[in-house]
Design an enzyme around this catalytic site. Structure first.
Site, short mmCIF file in Angstrom:
data_model
loop_
_atom_site.label_atom_id
_atom_site.label_comp_id
_atom_site.label_asym_id
_atom_site.label_seq_id
_atom_site.Cartn_x
_atom_site.Cartn_y
_atom_site.Cartn_z
N LYS A 9 -10.95 87.49 -50.01
CA LYS A 9 -11.45 88.45 -50.64
C LYS A 9 -13.01 88.69 -51.20
CE LYS A 9 -9.06 84.87 -53.13
NZ LYS A 9 -8.09 84.03 -54.30
N TYR A 49 -0.30 89.18 -56.41
CA TYR A 49 -0.27 88.61 -57.27
C TYR A 49 1.05 88.59 -57.94
CZ TYR A 49 -4.29 86.67 -55.63
OH TYR A 49 -5.58 85.38 -54.66
N THR A 91 -7.13 74.85 -55.91
CA THR A 91 -7.73 76.01 -56.35
C THR A 91 -8.80 76.28 -57.08
OG1 THR A 91 -5.33 76.65 -56.79
CG2 THR A 91 -6.46 78.22 -57.98
N ARG A 102 -12.73 76.49 -50.12
CA ARG A 102 -12.93 76.34 -51.53
C ARG A 102 -14.30 74.57 -51.87
NH1 ARG A 102 -7.16 77.29 -53.17
NH2 ARG A 102 -7.79 79.70 -52.80
N ASN A 112 -12.76 82.12 -55.19
CA ASN A 112 -12.55 81.01 -54.99
C ASN A 112 -12.14 81.54 -53.10
OD1 ASN A 112 -10.10 82.23 -55.21
ND2 ASN A 112 -8.44 80.34 -55.50
N HIS A 115 -7.62 83.35 -49.92
CA HIS A 115 -5.97 83.73 -50.00
C HIS A 115 -4.46 82.55 -49.05
CE1 HIS A 115 -1.70 84.11 -51.45
NE2 HIS A 115 -2.02 84.90 -49.76
N GLU A 126 4.13 88.50 -47.57
CA GLU A 126 3.18 88.88 -47.73
C GLU A 126 2.71 89.53 -46.48
OE1 GLU A 126 1.59 85.53 -50.73
OE2 GLU A 126 0.86 85.49 -48.41
P1 DAT Z 1 -4.17 79.49 -54.92
O1 DAT Z 1 -4.76 80.88 -54.47
O2 DAT Z 1 -4.89 78.50 -54.33
O3 DAT Z 1 -2.49 79.47 -53.79
P2 DAT Z 1 -2.46 80.20 -57.13
O4 DAT Z 1 -1.39 80.64 -56.03
O5 DAT Z 1 -2.17 79.23 -58.47
O6 DAT Z 1 -3.71 79.42 -56.54
O7 DAT Z 1 -3.04 81.27 -58.02
C1 DAT Z 1 -3.19 82.65 -57.46
C2 DAT Z 1 -4.94 82.58 -57.59
O8 DAT Z 1 -4.87 83.39 -58.98
C3 DAT Z 1 -6.18 81.77 -57.43
O9 DAT Z 1 -6.85 81.97 -56.08
C4 DAT Z 1 -7.05 81.90 -58.41
C5 DAT Z 1 -6.32 82.41 -59.79
N1 DAT Z 1 -6.51 81.35 -61.08
C6 DAT Z 1 -5.30 81.04 -60.49
N2 DAT Z 1 -5.41 80.06 -61.49
C7 DAT Z 1 -5.59 80.67 -62.59
C8 DAT Z 1 -6.79 80.28 -64.02
N3 DAT Z 1 -6.51 78.80 -64.74
N4 DAT Z 1 -7.99 81.14 -64.33
C9 DAT Z 1 -8.18 82.10 -63.98
N5 DAT Z 1 -8.06 82.46 -62.25
C10 DAT Z 1 -7.08 81.60 -61.98
MG MG Z 2 -1.23 80.69 -54.33
#
Ligand code: DAT
Ligand code: MG
Length: 150
Positions: A9, A49, A91, A102, A112, A115, A126
């Site tokens: 990212k 997303y 995450t 991470r 982070n 993806h 995707e």
């Molecule tokens: P991952 O990237 O580990 O699959 P995810 O799909 O739950 O995580 O969320 C997508 C992205 O959204 C993640 O990389 C960072 C952001 N994100 C997730 N939870 C968050 C939160 N509570 N506050 C801010 N950003 C968040």
């Molecule tokens: Mg995810």
């Protein structure tokens, strides 16, 4: 063989970590099937997303993903989705285990770095979102018998 979509990212590119992060996936034994630098449009980021549309952080997440270039990759290998998710880590950078990407490089939840698709089904969707079929290449690296084993 499974495929997964990996995004380095905008924070990863801005921090000049792209090379190190690609190397981690390659070293593990995954092989590149697609690779490009792309500045995601709002529409692409929103589609990517979409599952988080109702979450309070959605707006900020879209701004982040469209804030600069992303390295988009398709990686292939045995259980590529699980292998990549394990390398990426939890995450929240604070909770991610040391040794994961991470865990080693992130302290933020949003910023982070990487993806990785969370299932083979989502990976297929995707990959179709980020890549044209003609941009993907299938080949067998010459060390495959040594890396993949029996
Ligand atoms: P991952 O990237 O580990 O699959 P995810 O799909 O739950 O995580 O969320 C997508 C992205 O959204 C993640 O990389 C960072 C952001 N994100 C997730 N939870 C968050 C939160 N509570 N506050 C801010 N950003 C968040
Ligand atoms: Mg995810």
């Amino acid at each position: 063989m499974e495929r997964t979509l990996i995004l380095l990212k905008p924070d990863a590119v801005q921090r000049r970590l792209a090379g190190d992060l690609i190397a981690k996936f390659e070293r593990k034994g995954l092989r590149l099937a697609g690779l490009k630098l792309i500045h995601a449009s709002k529409s692409l980021a929103e589609k990517h997303y979409e599952v988080h549309k109702e979450r309070p952080f959605y707006g900020s997440l879209i701004s982040f993903l469209t804030s600069g270039p992303t390295v988009a990759m398709v990686l292939e290998g045995r259980e590529a989705v699980t292998v990549a998710r394990n390398l990426i880590g939890a995450t929240d950078g604070v909770k991610a285990a040391p040794g994961t990407i991470r865990g080693d490089y992130a302290i933020s939840v949003q910023n982070n770095l990487v993806h990785g698709s969370d299932s083979a089904e989502n990976a297929a969707k995707e990959i179709a979102l980020w890549f044209q079929e003609a941009e993907l290449v299938t080949f067998t690296p010459i060390d495959t018998p040594w890396v993949a084993g029996g």
